[in-house]
Design a protein around this motif. Structure first.
Motif, mmCIF file in Angstrom:
data_model
loop_
_atom_site.group_PDB
_atom_site.id
_atom_site.type_symbol
_atom_site.label_atom_id
_atom_site.label_comp_id
_atom_site.label_asym_id
_atom_site.label_seq_id
_atom_site.Cartn_x
_atom_site.Cartn_y
_atom_site.Cartn_z
ATOM 1 N N GLN A 11 0.831 -1.210 0.000
ATOM 2 C CA GLN A 11 0.000 0.000 0.000
ATOM 3 C C GLN A 11 0.858 1.250 0.000
ATOM 4 O O GLN A 11 0.582 2.208 -0.726
ATOM 5 C CB GLN A 11 -0.931 0.015 1.214
ATOM 6 C CG GLN A 11 -2.057 -0.977 1.116
ATOM 7 C CD GLN A 11 -2.892 -1.037 2.374
ATOM 8 O OE1 GLN A 11 -2.452 -0.702 3.467
ATOM 9 N NE2 GLN A 11 -4.131 -1.477 2.218
ATOM 10 N N LYS A 12 1.907 1.248 0.807
ATOM 11 C CA LYS A 12 2.780 2.423 0.873
ATOM 12 C C LYS A 12 3.512 2.627 -0.452
ATOM 13 O O LYS A 12 3.563 3.747 -0.963
ATOM 14 C CB LYS A 12 3.776 2.270 2.017
ATOM 15 C CG LYS A 12 4.617 3.499 2.256
ATOM 16 C CD LYS A 12 5.474 3.349 3.489
ATOM 17 C CE LYS A 12 6.288 4.597 3.727
ATOM 18 N NZ LYS A 12 7.110 4.495 4.923
ATOM 19 N N TRP A 35 -6.144 8.079 9.290
ATOM 20 C CA TRP A 35 -4.965 7.199 9.279
ATOM 21 C C TRP A 35 -4.571 6.802 10.694
ATOM 22 O O TRP A 35 -4.256 5.635 10.950
ATOM 23 C CB TRP A 35 -3.783 7.887 8.588
ATOM 24 C CG TRP A 35 -3.735 7.614 7.126
ATOM 25 C CD1 TRP A 35 -4.054 8.485 6.113
ATOM 26 C CD2 TRP A 35 -3.360 6.398 6.484
ATOM 27 N NE1 TRP A 35 -3.890 7.881 4.897
ATOM 28 C CE2 TRP A 35 -3.460 6.593 5.093
ATOM 29 C CE3 TRP A 35 -2.948 5.150 6.951
ATOM 30 C CZ2 TRP A 35 -3.158 5.594 4.174
ATOM 31 C CZ3 TRP A 35 -2.650 4.156 6.031
ATOM 32 C CH2 TRP A 35 -2.751 4.385 4.666
ATOM 33 N N ARG A 36 -4.556 7.767 11.617
ATOM 34 C CA ARG A 36 -4.155 7.453 13.000
ATOM 35 C C ARG A 36 -5.065 6.387 13.586
ATOM 36 O O ARG A 36 -4.594 5.412 14.189
ATOM 37 C CB ARG A 36 -4.180 8.715 13.872
ATOM 38 C CG ARG A 36 -3.830 8.429 15.338
ATOM 39 C CD ARG A 36 -3.962 9.635 16.216
ATOM 40 N NE ARG A 36 -5.278 10.243 16.218
ATOM 41 C CZ ARG A 36 -6.338 9.760 16.908
ATOM 42 N NH1 ARG A 36 -6.244 8.650 17.602
ATOM 43 N NH2 ARG A 36 -7.489 10.415 16.873
ATOM 44 N N GLU A 37 -6.361 6.558 13.400
ATOM 45 C CA GLU A 37 -7.310 5.587 13.938
ATOM 46 C C GLU A 37 -7.175 4.239 13.234
ATOM 47 O O GLU A 37 -7.251 3.191 13.877
ATOM 48 C CB GLU A 37 -8.729 6.124 13.833
ATOM 49 C CG GLU A 37 -8.974 7.273 14.793
ATOM 50 C CD GLU A 37 -10.352 7.899 14.662
ATOM 51 O OE1 GLU A 37 -11.086 7.605 13.691
ATOM 52 O OE2 GLU A 37 -10.689 8.709 15.546
ATOM 53 N N ALA A 77 5.699 10.149 10.824
ATOM 54 C CA ALA A 77 5.345 9.619 12.138
ATOM 55 C C ALA A 77 4.318 8.490 12.035
ATOM 56 O O ALA A 77 4.326 7.560 12.842
ATOM 57 C CB ALA A 77 4.806 10.739 13.030
ATOM 58 N N LEU A 78 3.444 8.576 11.047
ATOM 59 C CA LEU A 78 2.432 7.540 10.856
ATOM 60 C C LEU A 78 2.941 6.380 9.996
ATOM 61 O O LEU A 78 2.303 5.339 9.905
ATOM 62 C CB LEU A 78 1.180 8.143 10.211
ATOM 63 C CG LEU A 78 0.393 9.142 11.055
ATOM 64 C CD1 LEU A 78 -0.714 9.776 10.233
ATOM 65 C CD2 LEU A 78 -0.173 8.479 12.309
ATOM 66 N N GLY A 79 4.057 6.605 9.307
ATOM 67 C CA GLY A 79 4.612 5.561 8.445
ATOM 68 C C GLY A 79 3.890 5.441 7.126
ATOM 69 O O GLY A 79 3.808 4.353 6.553
ATOM 70 N N VAL A 80 3.368 6.559 6.632
ATOM 71 C CA VAL A 80 2.686 6.573 5.335
ATOM 72 C C VAL A 80 3.361 7.615 4.453
ATOM 73 O O VAL A 80 4.162 8.413 4.921
ATOM 74 C CB VAL A 80 1.172 6.884 5.488
ATOM 75 C CG1 VAL A 80 0.497 5.818 6.343
ATOM 76 C CG2 VAL A 80 0.919 8.267 6.053
ATOM 77 N N THR A 81 3.015 7.627 3.182
ATOM 78 C CA THR A 81 3.586 8.619 2.281
ATOM 79 C C THR A 81 2.787 9.918 2.370
ATOM 80 O O THR A 81 1.629 9.932 2.836
ATOM 81 C CB THR A 81 3.574 8.138 0.826
ATOM 82 O OG1 THR A 81 2.222 8.006 0.386
ATOM 83 C CG2 THR A 81 4.314 6.821 0.659
#
Length: 87
Positions: A11-12, A35-37, A77-81
């Motif tokens: 996904q990333k 995203w956080r949730e 911080a969330l590990g996403v793009t």
């Protein structure tokens, strides 16, 4: 590599956004909150990763317009793009 790690990496790499994240934004959540949730993180946990207080992070999470530098830091911080976060 476990299946869930493979899915997250795929996904990333392809800037895909999970249906749960898109659905949450359709119900009023900001992409950052969605995203956080989805990642099952608390505001305090993300704030700690950013080195800021939870109330400061909460303001950023609720904001409809953030500076590009802030979006970049939160995405990391969330590990996403950035593309996954800024839609």
């Amino acid at each position: 590599m476990p299946y869930d790690e493979f899915i997250r990496a795929y996904q990333k790499e392809h800037n895909l956004i999970p249906q749960a994240v898109v659905g949450a934004t359709l119900h009023g959540a900001t992409p950052i909150r969605a995203w956080r949730e989805h990642l099952q993180l608390t505001q305090s946990a993300v704030a700690a990763r950013l080195g800021i207080s939870q109330p400061s992070y909460a303001k950023q999470e609720a904001s409809a317009s953030l500076r590009p530098a802030s979006i970049k830091k939160i995405a990391a911080a969330l590990g996403v793009t950035i593309a996954q976060l800024d839609f």
